[in-house]
Motif scaffolding. Structure first.
Motif, PDB file in Angstrom:
ATOM      1  N   ARG A 140      73.585 -19.101 -53.139  1.00 33.08           N
ATOM      2  CA  ARG A 140      74.573 -20.112 -52.745  1.00 33.08           C
ATOM      3  C   ARG A 140      75.498 -19.620 -51.636  1.00 33.08           C
ATOM      4  O   ARG A 140      75.542 -18.446 -51.319  1.00 33.08           O
ATOM      5  CB  ARG A 140      75.397 -20.518 -53.971  1.00 33.08           C
ATOM      6  CG  ARG A 140      74.559 -21.158 -55.051  1.00 33.08           C
ATOM      7  CD  ARG A 140      75.371 -21.404 -56.297  1.00 33.08           C
ATOM      8  NE  ARG A 140      75.962 -20.175 -56.803  1.00 33.08           N
ATOM      9  CZ  ARG A 140      76.937 -20.117 -57.685  1.00 33.08           C
ATOM     10  NH1 ARG A 140      77.440 -21.231 -58.170  1.00 33.08           N
ATOM     11  NH2 ARG A 140      77.409 -18.960 -58.089  1.00 33.08           N
ATOM     12  N   TRP A 141      76.287 -20.549 -51.117  1.00 33.00           N
ATOM     13  CA  TRP A 141      77.210 -20.197 -50.029  1.00 33.00           C
ATOM     14  C   TRP A 141      78.419 -19.435 -50.560  1.00 33.00           C
ATOM     15  O   TRP A 141      78.489 -19.126 -51.756  1.00 33.00           O
ATOM     16  CB  TRP A 141      77.617 -21.443 -49.238  1.00 33.00           C
ATOM     17  CG  TRP A 141      78.564 -22.407 -49.926  1.00 33.00           C
ATOM     18  CD1 TRP A 141      78.604 -22.717 -51.263  1.00 33.00           C
ATOM     19  CD2 TRP A 141      79.595 -23.176 -49.315  1.00 33.00           C
ATOM     20  NE1 TRP A 141      79.585 -23.644 -51.508  1.00 33.00           N
ATOM     21  CE2 TRP A 141      80.217 -23.949 -50.337  1.00 33.00           C
ATOM     22  CE3 TRP A 141      80.075 -23.316 -48.010  1.00 33.00           C
ATOM     23  CZ2 TRP A 141      81.273 -24.837 -50.075  1.00 33.00           C
ATOM     24  CZ3 TRP A 141      81.120 -24.195 -47.758  1.00 33.00           C
ATOM     25  CH2 TRP A 141      81.705 -24.938 -48.776  1.00 33.00           C
ATOM     26  N   CYS A 144      81.725 -20.881 -53.834  1.00 37.61           N
ATOM     27  CA  CYS A 144      81.217 -21.489 -55.074  1.00 37.61           C
ATOM     28  C   CYS A 144      82.346 -22.016 -55.947  1.00 37.61           C
ATOM     29  O   CYS A 144      82.100 -22.716 -56.938  1.00 37.61           O
ATOM     30  CB  CYS A 144      80.387 -20.465 -55.843  1.00 37.61           C
ATOM     31  SG  CYS A 144      79.015 -19.859 -54.869  1.00 37.61           S
TER      32      CYS A 144
END
Ligand code: PMP
Length: 279
Positions: A140-141, A144
């Motif tokens: 994920r980036w 989060c």
């Protein structure tokens, strides 16, 4: 009983609930959301969910169109209309409709949608037996903590869960456990409850906060720090927390048995405390 849909202030039948193909939520995933459940017909920790929605929206410079009072009114009305024994409320705010351009204009009108569906709690036998998880890389980036509708990495992780026929994917970022694909992860090490710290690497769960408070009130030591994937396998206990899973013991990770392969005493104690707290 009907599933209930709501768009921009109006309740409409689900089949008529439509948004434009130029909505930035559709084209860019430019939006935020919350999932809230009821206990005995009342939304659980509503203020905390609304506060997190505000934080997510603010972090994206997204205009929050409703006050907490407005949201509360709409959510209670949705629950009343749906009339389910227990409901799952999904609320979403996107930046609204505009000709496609990555940058946004300040005067965009957000699109607000809500659905209210029946909530089916986990089977009691699942709670008693505990569940199995796999680990997967956390791709994920870097934000989060924002509950954004950009969920592709979670989508891929949940698909792996489905293929592996387990319950949850535990995400690992550079060797450290962050959280589950749809839950927070806690481990017990020598009587201490350990979970990843709040910050950009995790979504700070509403249930996580409730469970950590319960743990402290039980006199259990709590540490908010990362554990490694190796620590996860070696933990005395592993459990998940989340709106839909509550407190749920993990008895196997990547096929490796955790503890003695049964829900451990601390997970059981916290699950029981959680049940009395919500009951
Ligand atoms: N982490 C992630 C990635 C989630 O999607 C969820 C579910 N919203 C959680 C943690 C648990 O959060 P909560 O307790 O607020 O449901």
């Amino acid at each position: 009983m009907p599933n209930v849909a709501f768009i921009n202030g109006t309740f409409v039948p689900m089949a008529e609930a439509k948004v434009s193909i130029e909505d930035r939520g559709f084209q860019f995933g430019d939006g935020v959301y919350e999932v809230i459940r009821t206990y005995k017909g009342r939304p659980f920790e509503l203020e905390a969910h609304l506060a997190r929605l505000d934080r997510s929206a603010t972090a994206l410079d997204l205009k929050q169109p409703y006050s907490h009072d407005d949201w509360t009114r709409h959510i209670l009305e949705g629950i009343r209309r749906a009339a389910y024994p227990e409901a799952k409320i999904y609320v979403q705010i996107t930046r609204g409709v505009a000709p496609r351009d990555h940058a946004y204009s300040d005067d965009a009108t957000p699109t607000v949608v809500m659905t209210v569906r029946e909530f089916h709690p986990l089977d009691r036998s699942v709670q008693v037996a505990g569940v199995e998880a796999i680990t997967t890389e956390d791709i994920r980036w870097g934000r989060c903590d924002i509950k954004s509708v950009n969920l592709l990495a979670n989508v891929l992780a949940r698909q792996q869960v489905k293929q592996a026929q387990v319950f949850e994917a535990i995400l690992v970022n550079e060797g450290l456990v962050t959280e589950g694909a749809v839950s927070n992860v806690m481990v017990v090490q020598g009587g201490t409850v350990v979970t990843a710290p709040q910050g950009p690497r995790i979504l700070s769960g509403i249930t996580r906060t409730v469970v950590l408070d319960l743990a402290r009130s039980e006199g259990l030591p709590v540490q908010e720090r990362f554990v490694s994937q190796a620590d996860l396998y070696e933990a005395d206990e592993v459990f998940l927390t989340g709106t839909t899973v509550e407190v749920l013991a993990v008895i196997r990770v990547d096929g490796k048995i955790i503890g003695d392969g049964r829900p451990g005493p601390i997970a059981q104690r916290l699950a029981a405390r959680f049940t009395s707290r919500v009951g």
